[in-house]
Design a protein around this motif. Sequence first.
Motif, PDB file in Angstrom:
ATOM      1  N   GLY A  18       0.850  -1.186   0.000  1.00 44.28           N
ATOM      2  CA  GLY A  18       0.000   0.000   0.000  1.00 44.28           C
ATOM      3  C   GLY A  18       0.882   1.231   0.000  1.00 44.28           C
ATOM      4  O   GLY A  18       2.099   1.137  -0.223  1.00 44.28           O
ATOM      5  N   GLY A  19       0.272   2.361   0.284  1.00 43.63           N
ATOM      6  CA  GLY A  19       0.991   3.623   0.255  1.00 43.63           C
ATOM      7  C   GLY A  19       2.128   3.652   1.263  1.00 43.63           C
ATOM      8  O   GLY A  19       3.133   4.363   1.086  1.00 43.63           O
ATOM      9  N   CYS A  20       1.987   2.883   2.321  1.00 47.30           N
ATOM     10  CA  CYS A  20       2.947   2.930   3.425  1.00 47.30           C
ATOM     11  C   CYS A  20       4.173   2.055   3.176  1.00 47.30           C
ATOM     12  O   CYS A  20       5.279   2.360   3.606  1.00 47.30           O
ATOM     13  CB  CYS A  20       2.172   2.492   4.654  1.00 47.30           C
ATOM     14  SG  CYS A  20       3.090   2.179   6.090  1.00 47.30           S
ATOM     15  N   GLY A  21       3.983   0.963   2.469  1.00 45.73           N
ATOM     16  CA  GLY A  21       5.097   0.038   2.232  1.00 45.73           C
ATOM     17  C   GLY A  21       4.548  -1.313   1.845  1.00 45.73           C
ATOM     18  O   GLY A  21       3.478  -1.405   1.256  1.00 45.73           O
ATOM     19  N   ILE A  37       3.946  -9.197   8.399  1.00 47.00           N
ATOM     20  CA  ILE A  37       5.018  -8.253   8.734  1.00 47.00           C
ATOM     21  C   ILE A  37       4.893  -7.041   7.817  1.00 47.00           C
ATOM     22  O   ILE A  37       5.051  -7.148   6.598  1.00 47.00           O
ATOM     23  CB  ILE A  37       6.407  -8.911   8.561  1.00 47.00           C
ATOM     24  CG1 ILE A  37       6.477 -10.206   9.383  1.00 47.00           C
ATOM     25  CG2 ILE A  37       7.514  -7.949   8.950  1.00 47.00           C
ATOM     26  CD1 ILE A  37       7.814 -10.944   9.278  1.00 47.00           C
ATOM     27  N   LYS A  38       4.564  -5.904   8.399  1.00 51.36           N
ATOM     28  CA  LYS A  38       4.400  -4.671   7.609  1.00 51.36           C
ATOM     29  C   LYS A  38       5.693  -3.876   7.714  1.00 51.36           C
ATOM     30  O   LYS A  38       6.200  -3.644   8.814  1.00 51.36           O
ATOM     31  CB  LYS A  38       3.205  -3.886   8.153  1.00 51.36           C
ATOM     32  CG  LYS A  38       2.717  -2.794   7.227  1.00 51.36           C
ATOM     33  CD  LYS A  38       1.363  -2.257   7.680  1.00 51.36           C
ATOM     34  CE  LYS A  38       0.957  -1.046   6.851  1.00 51.36           C
ATOM     35  NZ  LYS A  38      -0.316  -0.473   7.253  1.00 51.36           N
ATOM     36  N   VAL A  39       6.232  -3.500   6.573  1.00 50.28           N
ATOM     37  CA  VAL A  39       7.563  -2.896   6.542  1.00 50.28           C
ATOM     38  C   VAL A  39       7.509  -1.557   5.815  1.00 50.28           C
ATOM     39  O   VAL A  39       6.878  -1.430   4.767  1.00 50.28           O
ATOM     40  CB  VAL A  39       8.534  -3.847   5.777  1.00 50.28           C
ATOM     41  CG1 VAL A  39       9.912  -3.242   5.677  1.00 50.28           C
ATOM     42  CG2 VAL A  39       8.601  -5.203   6.463  1.00 50.28           C
ATOM     43  N   ILE A  82       1.965  -8.305  13.082  1.00 49.26           N
ATOM     44  CA  ILE A  82       0.622  -8.547  13.630  1.00 49.26           C
ATOM     45  C   ILE A  82       0.102  -9.919  13.169  1.00 49.26           C
ATOM     46  O   ILE A  82       0.731 -10.572  12.346  1.00 49.26           O
ATOM     47  CB  ILE A  82      -0.386  -7.435  13.202  1.00 49.26           C
ATOM     48  CG1 ILE A  82      -0.451  -7.303  11.671  1.00 49.26           C
ATOM     49  CG2 ILE A  82      -0.056  -6.109  13.843  1.00 49.26           C
ATOM     50  CD1 ILE A  82      -1.537  -6.350  11.183  1.00 49.26           C
ATOM     51  N   ASP A  83      -1.052 -10.305  13.717  1.00 49.19           N
ATOM     52  CA  ASP A  83      -1.697 -11.561  13.300  1.00 49.19           C
ATOM     53  C   ASP A  83      -1.846 -11.631  11.789  1.00 49.19           C
ATOM     54  O   ASP A  83      -2.217 -10.631  11.155  1.00 49.19           O
ATOM     55  CB  ASP A  83      -3.130 -11.618  13.867  1.00 49.19           C
ATOM     56  CG  ASP A  83      -3.175 -12.040  15.310  1.00 49.19           C
ATOM     57  OD1 ASP A  83      -2.295 -12.793  15.730  1.00 49.19           O
ATOM     58  OD2 ASP A  83      -4.110 -11.612  16.020  1.00 49.19           O
ATOM     59  N   LEU A  84      -1.623 -12.795  11.244  1.00 44.31           N
ATOM     60  CA  LEU A  84      -1.900 -13.017   9.816  1.00 44.31           C
ATOM     61  C   LEU A  84      -3.396 -13.276   9.653  1.00 44.31           C
ATOM     62  O   LEU A  84      -3.960 -14.131  10.343  1.00 44.31           O
ATOM     63  CB  LEU A  84      -1.114 -14.222   9.305  1.00 44.31           C
ATOM     64  CG  LEU A  84      -1.346 -14.563   7.838  1.00 44.31           C
ATOM     65  CD1 LEU A  84      -0.707 -13.520   6.925  1.00 44.31           C
ATOM     66  CD2 LEU A  84      -0.813 -15.942   7.504  1.00 44.31           C
ATOM     67  N   LEU A  85      -4.008 -12.521   8.756  1.00 44.62           N
ATOM     68  CA  LEU A  85      -5.446 -12.659   8.543  1.00 44.62           C
ATOM     69  C   LEU A  85      -5.728 -13.176   7.134  1.00 44.62           C
ATOM     70  O   LEU A  85      -4.806 -13.364   6.340  1.00 44.62           O
ATOM     71  CB  LEU A  85      -6.126 -11.300   8.762  1.00 44.62           C
ATOM     72  CG  LEU A  85      -5.941 -10.726  10.178  1.00 44.62           C
ATOM     73  CD1 LEU A  85      -6.257  -9.249  10.222  1.00 44.62           C
ATOM     74  CD2 LEU A  85      -6.806 -11.494  11.178  1.00 44.62           C
ATOM     75  N   GLY A  86      -6.994 -13.345   6.826  1.00 46.84           N
ATOM     76  CA  GLY A  86      -7.399 -13.847   5.505  1.00 46.84           C
ATOM     77  C   GLY A  86      -7.587 -12.715   4.503  1.00 46.84           C
ATOM     78  O   GLY A  86      -7.070 -11.618   4.689  1.00 46.84           O
ATOM     79  N   ILE A 155      -7.874  -3.336   9.875  1.00 46.43           N
ATOM     80  CA  ILE A 155      -6.424  -3.076   9.843  1.00 46.43           C
ATOM     81  C   ILE A 155      -6.179  -1.638   9.379  1.00 46.43           C
ATOM     82  O   ILE A 155      -7.115  -0.914   9.080  1.00 46.43           O
ATOM     83  CB  ILE A 155      -5.664  -4.045   8.898  1.00 46.43           C
ATOM     84  CG1 ILE A 155      -6.187  -3.917   7.456  1.00 46.43           C
ATOM     85  CG2 ILE A 155      -5.750  -5.478   9.395  1.00 46.43           C
ATOM     86  CD1 ILE A 155      -5.225  -4.433   6.400  1.00 46.43           C
ATOM     87  N   ASP A 156      -4.916  -1.293   9.311  1.00 47.80           N
ATOM     88  CA  ASP A 156      -4.438  -0.044   8.713  1.00 47.80           C
ATOM     89  C   ASP A 156      -4.865   1.208   9.489  1.00 47.80           C
ATOM     90  O   ASP A 156      -5.787   1.932   9.085  1.00 47.80           O
ATOM     91  CB  ASP A 156      -4.908   0.039   7.245  1.00 47.80           C
ATOM     92  CG  ASP A 156      -4.126   1.104   6.484  1.00 47.80           C
ATOM     93  OD1 ASP A 156      -3.219   1.716   7.086  1.00 47.80           O
ATOM     94  OD2 ASP A 156      -4.417   1.320   5.298  1.00 47.80           O
ATOM     95  N   PHE A 157      -4.143   1.436  10.570  1.00 45.77           N
ATOM     96  CA  PHE A 157      -4.442   2.598  11.400  1.00 45.77           C
ATOM     97  C   PHE A 157      -3.481   3.762  11.133  1.00 45.77           C
ATOM     98  O   PHE A 157      -3.322   4.652  11.964  1.00 45.77           O
ATOM     99  CB  PHE A 157      -4.405   2.197  12.885  1.00 45.77           C
ATOM    100  CG  PHE A 157      -5.501   1.246  13.253  1.00 45.77           C
ATOM    101  CD1 PHE A 157      -6.761   1.726  13.576  1.00 45.77           C
ATOM    102  CD2 PHE A 157      -5.304  -0.123  13.238  1.00 45.77           C
ATOM    103  CE1 PHE A 157      -7.787   0.864  13.891  1.00 45.77           C
ATOM    104  CE2 PHE A 157      -6.320  -1.008  13.557  1.00 45.77           C
ATOM    105  CZ  PHE A 157      -7.571  -0.514  13.885  1.00 45.77           C
TER     106      PHE A 157
END
Length: 357
Positions: A18-21, A37-39, A82-86, A155-157
Motif C-alpha cells: 500500500g501507500g505505506c510500504g 510483517i508490515k515494513v 501482527i496476526d496473519l489474517l485472511g 487493519i491499517d491505522f
Amino acid sequence: MEFTFGGKYKLEEEIGYGGCGSVFMGTHTIAGKEVAIKVESANAKHSMLKQESRIYKTLMGGPGVPWMMWSGKQGDYNVLIIDLLGPSLEDLFRICNKHFTLKTVLLLADQMLSLVEFIHSRDWVHRDIKPANFLMGPDVYSNSRPSSCDRVNVIDFGLAKKYTNTRTGEHIKNTQCDSHGVGTPLFASINTHKGEDCSRRDDLESLAYTLIYFLRGTLPWRKVKPPPDADKNPKLAWDKILTAKLAAEASGVITAGLPTEFDIFFRYVRGLAFEDLPDYEGCRKLFRDLAKTENFEYDGVFDWTVVGERVWRRSSQRRSVSGSGTGSERRHRFCEACAARAAMQTESQSLPLSRRS
Ligand SMILES: Nc1ncnc2c1ncn2[C@@H]1O[C@H](COP(=O)(O)OP(=O)(O)OP(=O)(O)O)[C@@H](O)[C@H]1O
C-alpha cells in the motif's frame, strides 16, 4: 538470504502493499506461528508505521483487532508484526463478481458497526474505512465455531487520529482547513472532502458508502476521471469527486433501489453533527430488524462461504491460525472456496435491488 525481524520472525513472501510500504508473511522461528510483517522505509519523512503501532497498543485485544507481536526499527526499516489474517472484503467482493447479497451485507454491517464503535470507544477515528481495510479471520474469542473464518477484522491505522483532547478528554473542535480530504476518495465522507476535521460521523459515512458499494457493485462517483492537473494538485481530483457526491446525494441516487434501511442509515450519518455520539446500537438494530424481516440468520455463512469446507482452523495456541500447507496456500485455498461459492450463486439468490423503492 534470510531476514529475521524482532529477533524471531522470519520474513517470507510479499502478500500485500500500500501507500505505506509492503506487507509480508512471516513465521515465528520456534513456535511456527504465521504472522503478517508490515515494513516501511525508516527514511520516510512521516512514519505511518510508528503511529500505527502506537494505536495497535491501545486497541489490540479488542474483538476484530489483530494482535501486535512486535514493532520497532530494524536496519533501514520500521516494522510492525501482527496476526496473519485472511482476504480483505475488497478481495472477496471481486471474487464474488462485485456483488454481495443482502444477507452478506447485513452480516458484515453488524460486525463492522461494532468494530467502528470499538475504535471510537478508545477515542480514535480510523479515517480510512473501506473494504480493503477489513480482513476476514478466525474468531479467536468464540468457542461456538472454533474453526470458522467469520470474524471481520480491521487493519491499517496509519491515518487514525484522536478525536478527543488527550489532556481534558473533551471532543476536539472542528477546524476547517484548506486541504483536500483524508483517506480514500471513493469512500471519504463529504465533510472530509470539504476540508473539515474527521470525527466519528465520518467513519460511519464511509461505512455507509462501503455497504452501499457492496450491494450496488459500484458507487455513483466511481468513474469520475481526475482532471489533467490532478498529479500536481490532488485537491482538484478530490473536488471533482466531491461535486459528484453532492450531486448524487441531491438526486437520491446513492441509495435508490436499495432497501429503505440503507437510506435511513445514510441520512442518519449525514445528519450527525461533528461532536455527536452516534447511536451504534440503533444502527445495528435497524439492520438486524431488516434481517429478521428477511428471515436471515446471523450464522456466519457469507456469500463466499462453502458450507462444510473449513479453511482456517484454530490451533491450541491462542490467537494463532493453523492448518496444513503454508499460509499462502491457505490464503489461496480460502479464495478458491470463495470462487467456488460465487460460481454456485444463482440469479435467484441475488438481491433484487429494485424490490423496494
Ligand atoms: N494482518 C494481515 N494479514 C494478511 N494480509 C494483510 C495483513 N495486513 C495487511 N495485509 C495485506 O496487505 C495490504 C496492505 O496493507 P495495509 O492496508 O495495512 O497497508 P497500507 O500501506 O497502509 O495500505 P493503503 O495505502 O491502502 O492504506 C492489505 O490490503 C492486505 O491485503
